[in-house]
Scaffold this motif. Structure first.
Motif, PDB file in Angstrom:
ATOM      1  N   ALA A 230       0.830  -1.206   0.000  1.00 14.04           N
ATOM      2  CA  ALA A 230       0.000   0.000   0.000  1.00 14.04           C
ATOM      3  C   ALA A 230       0.865   1.257   0.000  1.00 14.04           C
ATOM      4  CB  ALA A 230      -0.927  -0.004   1.211  1.00 14.04           C
ATOM      5  N   ALA A 231       1.910   1.253   0.841  1.00 11.70           N
ATOM      6  CA  ALA A 231       2.790   2.423   0.914  1.00 11.70           C
ATOM      7  C   ALA A 231       3.517   2.637  -0.401  1.00 11.70           C
ATOM      8  CB  ALA A 231       3.791   2.249   2.060  1.00 11.70           C
ATOM      9  N   ARG A 232       3.968   1.578  -1.017  1.00 10.14           N
ATOM     10  CA  ARG A 232       4.737   1.713  -2.262  1.00 10.14           C
ATOM     11  C   ARG A 232       3.849   2.150  -3.432  1.00 10.14           C
ATOM     12  NH1 ARG A 232       9.946   0.184  -1.867  1.00 10.14           N
ATOM     13  NH2 ARG A 232      10.498  -0.935   0.035  1.00 10.14           N
ATOM     14  N   LEU A 233       2.592   1.774  -3.411  1.00  9.11           N
ATOM     15  CA  LEU A 233       1.686   2.267  -4.455  1.00  9.11           C
ATOM     16  C   LEU A 233       1.506   3.782  -4.342  1.00  9.11           C
ATOM     17  CD1 LEU A 233      -0.978  -0.576  -4.520  1.00  9.11           C
ATOM     18  CD2 LEU A 233       0.575   0.048  -6.375  1.00  9.11           C
ATOM     19  N   SER A 234       1.382   4.272  -3.103  1.00  7.06           N
ATOM     20  CA  SER A 234       1.306   5.720  -2.904  1.00  7.06           C
ATOM     21  C   SER A 234       2.613   6.388  -3.306  1.00  7.06           C
ATOM     22  CB  SER A 234       0.985   6.044  -1.441  1.00  7.06           C
ATOM     23  OG  SER A 234      -0.274   5.542  -1.077  1.00  7.06           O
ATOM     24  N   ALA A 235       3.735   5.758  -2.929  1.00  9.71           N
ATOM     25  CA  ALA A 235       5.045   6.319  -3.275  1.00  9.71           C
ATOM     26  C   ALA A 235       5.240   6.355  -4.786  1.00  9.71           C
ATOM     27  CB  ALA A 235       6.146   5.498  -2.616  1.00  9.71           C
ATOM     28  N   ALA A 236       4.742   5.333  -5.489  1.00 15.04           N
ATOM     29  CA  ALA A 236       4.863   5.302  -6.948  1.00 15.04           C
ATOM     30  C   ALA A 236       4.066   6.442  -7.575  1.00 15.04           C
ATOM     31  CB  ALA A 236       4.375   3.960  -7.486  1.00 15.04           C
ATOM     32  N   GLN A 237       2.847   6.670  -7.072  1.00 10.49           N
ATOM     33  CA  GLN A 237       2.043   7.770  -7.599  1.00 10.49           C
ATOM     34  C   GLN A 237       2.723   9.115  -7.388  1.00 10.49           C
ATOM     35  OE1 GLN A 237      -2.381   7.655  -6.905  1.00 10.49           O
ATOM     36  NE2 GLN A 237      -1.814   5.945  -5.603  1.00 10.49           N
ATOM     37  N   LEU A 238       3.194   9.349  -6.170  1.00  9.99           N
ATOM     38  CA  LEU A 238       3.842  10.619  -5.871  1.00  9.99           C
ATOM     39  C   LEU A 238       5.079  10.812  -6.739  1.00  9.99           C
ATOM     40  CD1 LEU A 238       4.087  13.184  -4.198  1.00  9.99           C
ATOM     41  CD2 LEU A 238       5.282  11.854  -2.442  1.00  9.99           C
ATOM     42  N   ALA A 239       5.863   9.763  -6.888  1.00  6.28           N
ATOM     43  CA  ALA A 239       7.104   9.867  -7.660  1.00  6.28           C
ATOM     44  C   ALA A 239       6.828  10.193  -9.120  1.00  6.28           C
ATOM     45  CB  ALA A 239       7.901   8.570  -7.541  1.00  6.28           C
ATOM     46  N   VAL A 240       5.863   9.525  -9.734  1.00  4.66           N
ATOM     47  CA  VAL A 240       5.609   9.785 -11.158  1.00  4.66           C
ATOM     48  C   VAL A 240       5.010  11.176 -11.349  1.00  4.66           C
ATOM     49  CG1 VAL A 240       3.272   8.802 -11.325  1.00  4.66           C
ATOM     50  CG2 VAL A 240       4.774   8.748 -13.302  1.00  4.66           C
ATOM     51  N   LEU A 241       4.172  11.614 -10.437  1.00  4.44           N
ATOM     52  CA  LEU A 241       3.571  12.936 -10.556  1.00  4.44           C
ATOM     53  C   LEU A 241       4.607  14.041 -10.408  1.00  4.44           C
ATOM     54  CD1 LEU A 241       0.317  12.284  -8.507  1.00  4.44           C
ATOM     55  CD2 LEU A 241       0.402  12.842 -10.939  1.00  4.44           C
ATOM     56  N   GLN A 242       5.658  13.754  -9.636  1.00  3.06           N
ATOM     57  CA  GLN A 242       6.694  14.762  -9.420  1.00  3.06           C
ATOM     58  C   GLN A 242       7.927  14.533 -10.288  1.00  3.06           C
ATOM     59  OE1 GLN A 242       7.247  15.012  -5.081  1.00  3.06           O
ATOM     60  NE2 GLN A 242       5.736  16.665  -5.069  1.00  3.06           N
TER      61      GLN A 242
ATOM     62  N   LEU B 285      -9.561  -6.228  -4.963  1.00  6.78           N
ATOM     63  CA  LEU B 285      -8.702  -5.954  -3.825  1.00  6.78           C
ATOM     64  C   LEU B 285      -8.722  -4.483  -3.438  1.00  6.78           C
ATOM     65  CD1 LEU B 285      -5.650  -8.143  -4.823  1.00  6.78           C
ATOM     66  CD2 LEU B 285      -7.401  -8.663  -3.154  1.00  6.78           C
ATOM     67  N   ALA B 286      -8.406  -4.234  -2.186  1.00  7.66           N
ATOM     68  CA  ALA B 286      -8.402  -2.858  -1.677  1.00  7.66           C
ATOM     69  C   ALA B 286      -7.082  -2.169  -1.983  1.00  7.66           C
ATOM     70  CB  ALA B 286      -8.666  -2.884  -0.163  1.00  7.66           C
ATOM     71  N   PHE B 287      -6.570  -2.348  -3.179  1.00 11.42           N
ATOM     72  CA  PHE B 287      -5.342  -1.702  -3.618  1.00 11.42           C
ATOM     73  C   PHE B 287      -5.561  -1.128  -5.011  1.00 11.42           C
ATOM     74  CE2 PHE B 287      -3.570  -4.998  -0.729  1.00 11.42           C
ATOM     75  CZ  PHE B 287      -2.994  -4.148   0.189  1.00 11.42           C
ATOM     76  N   GLU B 288      -4.841  -0.048  -5.319  1.00 10.84           N
ATOM     77  CA  GLU B 288      -5.054   0.662  -6.574  1.00 10.84           C
ATOM     78  C   GLU B 288      -4.030   0.287  -7.640  1.00 10.84           C
ATOM     79  OE1 GLU B 288      -2.975   3.431  -3.577  1.00 10.84           O
ATOM     80  OE2 GLU B 288      -4.543   1.902  -3.569  1.00 10.84           O
ATOM     81  N   PHE B 289      -3.728  -0.994  -7.775  1.00 11.67           N
ATOM     82  CA  PHE B 289      -2.696  -1.429  -8.713  1.00 11.67           C
ATOM     83  C   PHE B 289      -2.955  -0.942 -10.144  1.00 11.67           C
ATOM     84  CE2 PHE B 289      -1.654  -4.670  -5.476  1.00 11.67           C
ATOM     85  CZ  PHE B 289      -0.273  -4.584  -5.507  1.00 11.67           C
ATOM     86  N   ASP B 290      -4.168  -1.115 -10.642  1.00 12.58           N
ATOM     87  CA  ASP B 290      -4.447  -0.819 -12.046  1.00 12.58           C
ATOM     88  C   ASP B 290      -4.288   0.668 -12.359  1.00 12.58           C
ATOM     89  OD1 ASP B 290      -5.236  -3.550 -12.806  1.00 12.58           O
ATOM     90  OD2 ASP B 290      -6.877  -3.201 -11.411  1.00 12.58           O
TER      91      ASP B 290
ATOM     92  N   PRO C 150     -15.444  -3.092  -8.281  1.00 10.20           N
ATOM     93  CA  PRO C 150     -14.360  -2.318  -8.899  1.00 10.20           C
ATOM     94  C   PRO C 150     -13.181  -2.169  -7.952  1.00 10.20           C
ATOM     95  CG  PRO C 150     -16.467  -1.160  -9.073  1.00 10.20           C
ATOM     96  CD  PRO C 150     -16.677  -2.303  -8.138  1.00 10.20           C
ATOM     97  N   PRO C 151     -11.970  -2.075  -8.485  1.00  8.63           N
ATOM     98  CA  PRO C 151     -10.796  -1.902  -7.626  1.00  8.63           C
ATOM     99  C   PRO C 151     -10.729  -0.490  -7.061  1.00  8.63           C
ATOM    100  CG  PRO C 151     -10.154  -1.784  -9.921  1.00  8.63           C
ATOM    101  CD  PRO C 151     -11.615  -2.152  -9.901  1.00  8.63           C
ATOM    102  N   THR C 152      -9.889  -0.302  -6.068  1.00  5.50           N
ATOM    103  CA  THR C 152      -9.675   1.021  -5.502  1.00  5.50           C
ATOM    104  C   THR C 152      -9.208   1.990  -6.591  1.00  5.50           C
ATOM    105  OG1 THR C 152      -9.140   0.094  -3.349  1.00  5.50           O
ATOM    106  CG2 THR C 152      -8.335   2.306  -3.791  1.00  5.50           C
ATOM    107  N   MET C 153      -9.669   3.240  -6.505  1.00  8.81           N
ATOM    108  CA  MET C 153      -9.387   4.295  -7.485  1.00  8.81           C
ATOM    109  C   MET C 153      -9.984   3.974  -8.851  1.00  8.81           C
ATOM    110  SD  MET C 153      -5.565   5.736  -6.550  1.00  8.81           S
ATOM    111  CE  MET C 153      -5.557   6.828  -7.978  1.00  8.81           C
ATOM    112  N   CYS C 154     -11.088   3.208  -8.858  1.00  6.93           N
ATOM    113  CA  CYS C 154     -11.738   2.845 -10.119  1.00  6.93           C
ATOM    114  C   CYS C 154     -12.232   4.076 -10.872  1.00  6.93           C
ATOM    115  CB  CYS C 154     -12.889   1.879  -9.867  1.00  6.93           C
ATOM    116  SG  CYS C 154     -14.139   2.510  -8.708  1.00  6.93           S
TER     117      CYS C 154
END
Length: 533
Positions: free
Chosen positions: A224-236, A260-265, A295-299
Motif C-alpha cells: 500500500a505504501a509503495r503504491l502511494s510512493a509510486a504515484q507521488l514519484a511519477v507525478l513529481q 482488492l483494496a489496492f489501486e494497482f491498475d 471495482p478496484p480502488t481508485m476505479c
C-alpha cells in the motif's frame, strides 16, 4: 509484536497438528486468523470458502466468541465478493456479538457492520466503526483496530475528503500513544498517506511514507505504501523511482487486480503515462475497468486515464502523419462501454459525488482532445472549475490542457490565454509536479506569456535534422519559435526583416502540417525529446 510471517507459520503448524474434532473452536480461531495473516503478508485476499469452513466448524457453539468472530469475517469476505447474503451475515454477526459482549468478536462485528452500512448507503457507520475500535483496544487486537479504523474513515467520506484523512490521523496518534507495533502503525500511515496525496498534501504524504517504510511494515502495508510512493514519484517526475516502487509492490502482493483494496491498475496506468507508454497505460486502465467483481480502488480514475492515453496516441499519430481513425475507434468503444467514470459503490457521500462529477468532466475533455473537437477549450475550462479544490493533481493537469487549447484554438483573448497559463503554472508549482511544470513553462515560452513578469528569454535550442525537408535557415528560425521569441526578436537575432521571418514561419507551418506557432513548437520539442544530448 506483529511478526506476521512467523505468526502465519505458527498458525499453519498448529493447524497441521490439531484435530479439529477435538479442538473445533481453537481451529475456528486459527482458520480466521490465517486469512488475516495471509492478507498481511501479501499472499492473497480472504478466501470465502476458508472462512465458511470456520463458521461451519463452530456452528455447534453458536454462542461462542469464536463462532461470532468467524461469522463477522465471513460477512467481511462476502461483502468484497459481492455475495447476496453478505448484508444478512453482517447483521447477524453484530446482533450476536452485542449479546455476547466479547471484545474481540465485537471489534470485528462492528467493523463489518460499518462496512455493510457503507456498502448499502445506510447511516451509522461512523459510530459502529468507532465502537469497533474501542472493542479492539480492549481486546488488544491491532488487526481489528486498523480494520475498524479504515471503515470509520470510509464511513466519514471518500478517501479524498478531509474527514476521511482526519480519522486516519486521529487513530494513528492513538496507536502511537498505545504503543502499537510498527507494522500496524505502518498500515494506517500508508492509508493516511494516500488520502493526503489525493488532497495535494505531498509533504504530509512524504512524511507518512517515511514512517510506513522506515522499518519492515509487512507485505500488505508495504504494498500500500509503495503504491502511494509510486504515484507521488511519477507525478513529481521521478520516473525510475516510481517504476521501482510499483515493481516492488507487485512482488509483495500475490493478487494485483480485481476486487482488492489496492489501486494497482490505476497506478500502473499512471506510471506508464509517465514513461510515455500510452498503449501500456490504456491496457492497464482497461484491465482494472473490465475486471470481474467489485471495482478496484481508485476505479473512478480508470476511464479518464484510458481516455488520456488514447488522446496522447491520437496526437502522436497526427504528428507522425499516421491514420488517427484506429485510435478514435478505440475511443468510441470506450465511451460506449463506459459513458461515465466508474463509481465505487462503497462511497456515496457528497464529496465523492463531487469527485465523480469532476472526473466525468475530465473524461469528456480528454475524449474531445483526442477528437480535436472545436469546443475542447470550453470543456477543459469546465473540467478545471470542477476539479479545483477536489482533485488537485487533475486540476493542475486540466489547467495546462485548458491553456493549451485556448492558445491553439485562438478563439479567446491573449489575456485569457495568459490567465490560463499562469493558473496552470501556479497549480503545478504548488504540487512540485515537475513534468507538468515543464510542459507549462514550454507552453508559456512558445506563446510568449511571461509567467513571473519580464525577464530574460531562453536561448534558442539547437535542433537536429529529424524534421525532414527543412532548410538550415528554417531550422534556425524554428529554434527561436520554440524559445518563444517574437518575430522582431528573431529578425534582430538573424539580421533579417520581420517579413522574412514571417515567410520562414509560413513555410515551416506548411512543411510540418501544423496550424500555428504553438503546434509547430510542440512538434519540434517532440522531435528532439529522445535526443540524449
Amino acid at each position: 509484536v506483529a511478526d506476521h510471517e512467523v505468526e502465519l507459520g505458527t498458525i499453519e503448524l498448529l493447524l497441521a497438528e490439531l484435530d479439529e474434532a477435538d479442538h473445533p473452536l481453537l481451529v475456528t480461531e486459527l482458520l480466521v486468523r490465517q486469512e488475516h495473516m495471509r492478507f498481511s503478508t501479501g499472499r492473497g485476499f480472504f478466501r470465502v470458502e476458508q472462512v465458511e469452513r470456520a463458521v461451519a466448524l463452530s456452528v455447534h457453539a453458536g454462542d461462542s466468541w469464536q463462532h461470532v468472530y468467524a461469522l463477522a469475517e465471513l460477512a467481511h469476505a462476502s461483502l468484497w465478493a459481492e455475495r447476496e447474503d453478505a448484508l444478512e451475515l453482517a447483521d447477524a454477526a453484530l446482533r450476536r456479538a452485542t449479546a455476547l459482549g466479547h471484545p474481540r468478536a465485537l471489534a470485528y462485528a462492528c467493523a463489518v457492520a460499518a462496512m455493510s452500512n457503507v456498502f448499502s448507503s445506510s447511516p451509522g457507520g461512523v459510530e459502529l466503526a468507532a465502537r469497533g475500535v474501542a472493542a479492539a483496544v480492549e481486546a488488544g487486537d491491532w488487526w481489528a483496530f486498523v480494520h475498524a479504523t479504515l471503515w470509520e474513515a470510509n464511513a466519514s467520506g471518500a478517501p479524498v475528503s478531509a474527514a476521511c484523512v482526519d480519522v486516519d490521523r486521529r487513530r494513528r496518534h492513538q496507536m502511537v500513544d498505545l504503543g502499537a507495533p510498527h507494522p500496524y502503525l505502518a498500515w494506517l500511515s500508508a492509508c493516511e498517506a494516500i488520502g493526503r496525496l489525493l488532497r495535494g498534501d505531498w509533504r504530509g504524504c512524504t512524511d507518512l511514507l517515511r514512517v510506513a517504510l522506515g522499518s519492515d511494515p509487512g507485505g500488505a502495508a508495504d504494498a500500500a505504501a509503495r503504491l502511494s510512493a509510486a504515484q507521488l514519484a511519477v507525478l513529481q517526475g521521478r520516473q525510475h523511482e516510481a517504476e521501482d516502487h510499483l515493481t516492488r509492490s507487485e512482488e509483495l502482493f500475490a493478487e494485483t487486480t480485481n476486487f482488492l483494496a489496492f489501486e494497482f491498475d490505476a497506478v500502473r496506468a499512471l506510471v506508464r503515462l509517465g514513461a510515455g507508454d500510452a498503449d501500456g497505460a490504456y491496457a492497464a486502465a482497461m484491465t482494472g475497468a473490465t475486471s470481474p467483481g467489485a471495482p478496484p480502488t481508485m476505479c473512478e480514475q480508470l476511464c479518464p486515464l484510458a481516455a488520456r492515453a488514447l488522446a496522447d496516441l491520437a496526437d502522436l499519430a497526427r504528428e507522425r502523419g499516421e491514420p488517427v481513425e484506429p485510435v478514435l475507434t478505440r475511443l468510441a468503444s470506450l465511451l460506449e462501454r463506459f459513458p461515465h467514470v466508474i463509481p465505487d459503490s462503497a462511497f456515496l457521500s457528497a464529496d465523492y459525488q463531487a469527485q465523480l462529477e469532476a472526473l466525468d468532466a475530465l473524461y469528456v475533455a480528454e475524449a474531445a482532445r483526442a477528437r480535436r473537437a472545436p469546443d475542447v477549450a470550453r470543456l477543459w475550462t469546465h473540467a478545471v472549475a470542477l476539479l479545483d479544490g477536489v482533485c488537485p493533481w487533475d486540476a493542475a493537469y486540466a489547467a495546462f490542457r485548458e491553456a493549451e487549447a485556448i492558445i491553439v484554438g485562438g478563439e479567446r483573448t491573449r489575456r485569457e490565454a495568459a490567465v490560463a497559463v499562469r493558473r496552470a503554472h501556479r497549480l503545478a508549482s504548488e504540487l512540485r509536479a515537475e513534468p507538468l511544470l515543464h510542459e507549462v513553462v514550454e507552453l508559456a515560452r512558445s506563446a510568449r506569456v511571461p509567467l513571473d513578469g519580464p525577464g530574460e528569454r531562453a536561448a534558442a535550442p539547437a535542433l537536429d535534422g529529424r524534421l525532414q525537408g527543412l532548410t538550415a535557415r528554417e531550422r534556425e528560425v524554428l529554434g527561436h519559435v520554440v524559445a518563444g521569441h517574437t518575430y522582431g526578436e528573431i529578425a534582430r537575432a538573424l539580421f533579417v526583416s520581420e517579413k522574412t521571418v514571417s515567410s520562414h514561419v509560413s513555410n515551416l507551418l506548411r512543411k510540418t502540417g501544423t496550424t500555428n506557432r504553438y503546434d509547430l513548437a510542440r512538434l519540434a520539442r517532440h522531435s528532439t525529446a529522445s535526443d540524449p544530448e
